[in-house]
Design a protein around this motif. Structure first.
Motif, PDB file in Angstrom:
ATOM      1  N   VAL A   1      14.961  29.899  49.499  1.00  0.00           N
ATOM      2  CA  VAL A   1      16.189  30.426  48.594  1.00  0.00           C
ATOM      3  C   VAL A   1      15.432  31.119  47.139  1.00  0.00           C
ATOM      4  O   VAL A   1      15.721  32.173  46.744  1.00  0.00           O
ATOM      5  CB  VAL A   1      17.316  29.560  48.318  1.00  0.00           C
ATOM      6  N   HIS A   2      14.734  30.125  46.739  1.00  0.00           N
ATOM      7  CA  HIS A   2      14.069  30.484  45.334  1.00  0.00           C
ATOM      8  C   HIS A   2      13.256  31.801  45.535  1.00  0.00           C
ATOM      9  O   HIS A   2      12.977  32.600  44.643  1.00  0.00           O
ATOM     10  CB  HIS A   2      13.335  29.521  44.545  1.00  0.00           C
ATOM     11  N   LEU A   3      12.213  31.888  46.544  1.00  0.00           N
ATOM     12  CA  LEU A   3      11.320  32.765  46.927  1.00  0.00           C
ATOM     13  C   LEU A   3      12.441  34.086  47.106  1.00  0.00           C
ATOM     14  O   LEU A   3      11.742  35.340  46.693  1.00  0.00           O
ATOM     15  CB  LEU A   3      10.617  32.582  48.188  1.00  0.00           C
ATOM     16  N   ARG A   4      13.397  33.977  47.946  1.00  0.00           N
ATOM     17  CA  ARG A   4      14.024  35.356  48.069  1.00  0.00           C
ATOM     18  C   ARG A   4      14.668  35.757  46.854  1.00  0.00           C
ATOM     19  O   ARG A   4      14.665  37.095  46.789  1.00  0.00           O
ATOM     20  CB  ARG A   4      15.250  34.986  49.048  1.00  0.00           C
ATOM     21  N   GLU A   5      15.154  34.866  45.990  1.00  0.00           N
ATOM     22  CA  GLU A   5      15.680  35.487  44.747  1.00  0.00           C
ATOM     23  C   GLU A   5      14.539  36.066  43.651  1.00  0.00           C
ATOM     24  O   GLU A   5      14.737  36.826  43.081  1.00  0.00           O
ATOM     25  CB  GLU A   5      16.185  34.295  44.052  1.00  0.00           C
TER      26      GLU A   5
END
Length: 105
Positions: A41-45
């Protein structure tokens, strides 16, 4: 209680214990890989390509193929529906779905 009844009761208890242990192992494996999904999720953001996030799940393949497949699906969903995955991580439903898939029931 005759010997046959004792054996039946013992067999049932062993089956219940084995099922509980398997559930605990499945949940433990899934809980440990939820950190990978959370990181996705953090990588996507941060606009990191999905292939990078998927590569973080590679170690799950050696551990359990069903765990790997579930983690990859969860990462894909984290990239397409991040809010849904965040909610499922918070409420524990993602771990429960994972454990069910890993156990097979």
């Amino acid at each position: 209680m005759n010997i046959k009844s004792k054996l039946i009761v013992s067999g049932l208890l062993l089956t219940i214990c084995a099922s509980t242990a398997k559930a605990d192992i499945s949940e433990s494996m899934c809980e440990s890989y939820m950190a990978v999904v959370s990181q996705a999720v953090h990588l996507r953001e941060s606009s990191v390509p999905i292939a990078t996030a998927r590569s973080m799940a590679d170690s799950a393949l050696n551990l359990n193929p069903q765990l790997w497949r579930f983690t990859i699906k969860a990462i894909n969903t984290a990239y397409s529906e991040p809010e849904r995955i965040k909610t499922m991580l918070r409420d524990g439903s993602l771990v429960q779905l994972c454990a069910k898939e890993v156990r097979g029931f």
